[in-house]
Design a protein around this motif. Sequence first.
Motif, PDB file in Angstrom:
ATOM      1  N   ASN A   1       0.730  -1.167  -0.021  1.00 41.45           N
ATOM      2  CA  ASN A   1       0.033  -0.034  -0.034  1.00 41.45           C
ATOM      3  C   ASN A   1       0.911   1.194   0.142  1.00 41.45           C
ATOM      4  N   LYS A   2       0.207   2.360  -0.206  1.00 42.34           N
ATOM      5  CA  LYS A   2       0.779   3.504  -0.158  1.00 42.34           C
ATOM      6  C   LYS A   2       1.731   4.066   0.610  1.00 42.34           C
ATOM      7  N   ALA A   3       1.430   3.497   2.235  1.00 46.02           N
ATOM      8  CA  ALA A   3       2.188   3.894   3.447  1.00 46.02           C
ATOM      9  C   ALA A   3       3.378   3.082   3.501  1.00 46.02           C
ATOM     10  N   MET A   4       3.330   1.740   2.948  1.00 44.13           N
ATOM     11  CA  MET A   4       4.440   1.014   2.931  1.00 44.13           C
ATOM     12  C   MET A   4       5.642   1.258   1.877  1.00 44.13           C
ATOM     13  N   ILE A   5       4.937   1.687   0.656  1.00 41.94           N
ATOM     14  CA  ILE A   5       5.923   2.395  -0.419  1.00 41.94           C
ATOM     15  C   ILE A   5       6.409   3.668   0.037  1.00 41.94           C
ATOM     16  N   GLU A   6       5.860   4.406   0.749  1.00 41.94           N
ATOM     17  CA  GLU A   6       6.365   5.810   1.036  1.00 41.94           C
ATOM     18  C   GLU A   6       7.554   5.481   1.965  1.00 41.94           C
ATOM     19  N   ALA A   7       7.355   4.517   3.030  1.00 42.46           N
ATOM     20  CA  ALA A   7       8.348   4.082   3.988  1.00 42.46           C
ATOM     21  C   ALA A   7       9.716   3.650   3.524  1.00 42.46           C
ATOM     22  N   LEU A   8       9.698   3.562   2.083  1.00 42.73           N
ATOM     23  CA  LEU A   8      10.914   2.988   1.574  1.00 42.73           C
ATOM     24  C   LEU A   8      11.445   3.739   0.546  1.00 42.73           C
ATOM     25  N   PRO A   9      12.217   4.691   0.929  1.00 42.64           N
ATOM     26  CA  PRO A   9      12.865   5.962   0.132  1.00 42.64           C
ATOM     27  C   PRO A   9      13.857   5.315  -1.142  1.00 42.64           C
ATOM     28  N   LYS A  10      14.286   3.929  -0.961  1.00 43.17           N
ATOM     29  CA  LYS A  10      15.041   3.464  -2.134  1.00 43.17           C
ATOM     30  C   LYS A  10      14.567   2.378  -2.843  1.00 43.17           C
ATOM     31  N   LEU A  11      13.158   2.243  -2.597  1.00 44.55           N
ATOM     32  CA  LEU A  11      12.520   1.168  -3.307  1.00 44.55           C
ATOM     33  C   LEU A  11      12.443   1.264  -4.839  1.00 44.55           C
ATOM     34  N   GLU A  12      12.753   0.278  -5.648  1.00 45.35           N
ATOM     35  CA  GLU A  12      12.966   0.187  -7.059  1.00 45.35           C
ATOM     36  C   GLU A  12      12.034  -0.619  -7.729  1.00 45.35           C
TER      37      GLU A  12
ATOM     38  N   VAL B   1      -1.559  -3.552  -4.783  1.00 49.05           N
ATOM     39  CA  VAL B   1      -0.368  -2.899  -4.927  1.00 49.05           C
ATOM     40  C   VAL B   1      -1.011  -1.273  -5.492  1.00 49.05           C
ATOM     41  N   ASP B   2      -0.460  -0.283  -4.588  1.00 55.20           N
ATOM     42  CA  ASP B   2      -0.786   0.890  -4.964  1.00 55.20           C
ATOM     43  C   ASP B   2      -0.032   1.529  -6.210  1.00 55.20           C
ATOM     44  N   LEU B   3      -0.557   1.415  -7.543  1.00 60.43           N
ATOM     45  CA  LEU B   3       0.034   1.438  -8.694  1.00 60.43           C
ATOM     46  C   LEU B   3       0.485   2.948  -8.834  1.00 60.43           C
ATOM     47  N   ALA B   4      -0.578   3.684  -8.287  1.00 58.63           N
ATOM     48  CA  ALA B   4      -0.604   5.146  -8.590  1.00 58.63           C
ATOM     49  C   ALA B   4       0.804   5.709  -7.865  1.00 58.63           C
ATOM     50  N   THR B   5       1.104   5.401  -6.704  1.00 62.62           N
ATOM     51  CA  THR B   5       2.277   5.882  -5.926  1.00 62.62           C
ATOM     52  C   THR B   5       3.567   4.933  -6.546  1.00 62.62           C
ATOM     53  N   ALA B   6       3.383   3.926  -7.082  1.00 63.74           N
ATOM     54  CA  ALA B   6       4.530   3.179  -7.806  1.00 63.74           C
ATOM     55  C   ALA B   6       4.786   3.928  -9.148  1.00 63.74           C
ATOM     56  N   ARG B   7       3.767   4.345  -9.691  1.00 62.79           N
ATOM     57  CA  ARG B   7       4.109   5.074 -11.063  1.00 62.79           C
ATOM     58  C   ARG B   7       4.753   6.285 -10.820  1.00 62.79           C
ATOM     59  N   GLU B   8       4.274   7.016  -9.946  1.00 55.18           N
ATOM     60  CA  GLU B   8       4.772   8.542  -9.550  1.00 55.18           C
ATOM     61  C   GLU B   8       6.196   8.415  -9.091  1.00 55.18           C
ATOM     62  N   ARG B   9       6.572   7.221  -8.341  1.00 50.53           N
ATOM     63  CA  ARG B   9       8.053   7.214  -8.048  1.00 50.53           C
ATOM     64  C   ARG B   9       8.994   6.254  -9.011  1.00 50.53           C
ATOM     65  N   GLY B  10       8.293   6.012 -10.102  1.00 47.33           N
ATOM     66  CA  GLY B  10       9.117   5.244 -11.092  1.00 47.33           C
ATOM     67  C   GLY B  10       9.602   3.900 -10.736  1.00 47.33           C
ATOM     68  N   ILE B  11       8.592   3.222  -9.681  1.00 43.25           N
ATOM     69  CA  ILE B  11       9.134   1.950  -9.162  1.00 43.25           C
ATOM     70  C   ILE B  11       8.339   1.072 -10.300  1.00 43.25           C
ATOM     71  N   ARG B  12       9.168  -0.091 -10.483  1.00 39.13           N
ATOM     72  CA  ARG B  12       8.668  -1.000 -11.486  1.00 39.13           C
ATOM     73  C   ARG B  12       7.823  -2.151 -10.585  1.00 39.13           C
ATOM     74  N   VAL B  13       6.918  -2.555 -11.196  1.00 37.79           N
ATOM     75  CA  VAL B  13       6.143  -3.833 -10.641  1.00 37.79           C
ATOM     76  C   VAL B  13       5.899  -4.698 -11.547  1.00 37.79           C
ATOM     77  N   THR B  14       6.108  -6.012 -11.121  1.00 37.58           N
ATOM     78  CA  THR B  14       5.908  -7.454 -11.803  1.00 37.58           C
ATOM     79  C   THR B  14       4.974  -8.424 -11.161  1.00 37.58           C
ATOM     80  N   ASN B  15       4.469  -9.307 -11.850  1.00 32.34           N
ATOM     81  CA  ASN B  15       3.362 -10.300 -11.330  1.00 32.34           C
ATOM     82  C   ASN B  15       3.963 -11.474 -12.034  1.00 32.34           C
ATOM     83  N   THR B  16       2.944 -12.683 -11.850  1.00 34.89           N
ATOM     84  CA  THR B  16       3.147 -13.978 -12.339  1.00 34.89           C
ATOM     85  C   THR B  16       2.404 -14.623 -13.078  1.00 34.89           C
ATOM     86  N   PRO B  17       2.021 -13.786 -14.157  1.00 33.61           N
ATOM     87  CA  PRO B  17       0.705 -14.442 -14.873  1.00 33.61           C
ATOM     88  C   PRO B  17       1.321 -15.709 -15.750  1.00 33.61           C
TER      89      PRO B  17
END
Length: 315
Positions: free
Chosen positions: A58-69, A81-97
């Motif tokens: 979630n947003k709180a978890m992502i914001e607590a990790l300043p170096k998250l990639e 997953v808070d995709l909006a926050t991830a997108r704003e931070r340039g954080i990559r997201v993957t899944n297992t389709p």
Amino acid sequence: MSKVAILQVGPYPAWDEGPLGEKFTLHRYFEASDTAAFLKAHGSDIRGIATRGELGANKAMIEALPKLEIISVYGVGFDAVDLATARERGIRVTNTPDVLTKDVADLGVAMMLAQARGMTGAETWVRGGDWASRGLYPLKSRVHEKRAGVLGLGRIGFEVAKRLAGFDMDIAYSDVEPKTYAPDWTFIADPVTLAQHSDFLFVTLAASAATRHIVGKQVIDALGPDGMLINISRASNIDEQALLDALENGRLGSAALDVFEGEPKINPRFLELDNVLLQPHHASGTVETRKAMGKLVYDNLVAHFEGRDLLTPVL
């Protein structure tokens, strides 16, 4: 050279945790008694998250990790997953389709068969001595040649429909548009109309804000007192209160569910019903698939930190 620090949000099988622990430094969030303090203590070092679909980030978890990639999700669903926050931070997201698609479809069809033919009740009938003392088990409904609706004809929905074709079922589906890969099946754009056309309605949509409670009172009432709802997608796609009301008063015939709001602590009203089949969110729960899912989580993390292309990117 020090290992990259990864936040492990939930437990994985030993065959997955072993390779992850060898390659990365794992911070086991799910074991922390005070998660906020845990993130404060370790957050500045963490560059990746390994999570599960239902746990997300979630947003709180992502914001607590300043170096998250990167956030690597064990599962096909990434709605937690808070995709909006991830997108704003340039954080990559993957899944297992893909690796879990056929197992999920298998369980969905098995749930339909088990519920339609009363298999769990029939086993209790035998084990409890009713067969010997009371005679034959009450008659149930056939599946073959009935009408099936598939709400969401993506990877999983397509595999479900392929299996239903083997039962000579009349197959229709809803999606954002007709699919060229489904020329033999009927496209019905409106979910309510699809439900009216169906004896069995499979929910196989990816979850999003747009699909939240897409299966509400109107769809459920359209499916009706002889219909069955099968959900192998996400709990948020169904209005659970409307579903419970309909199951309790007979406006919906039956349901077969693998996902629930607030799982594993499900609404106790479900436990009082004999017209719903309850499963513990295990549609991908085979050894083969879970190993493939874990490998894909690992491979995506390694690819990112080695500067290679991600295998299954969401963002």
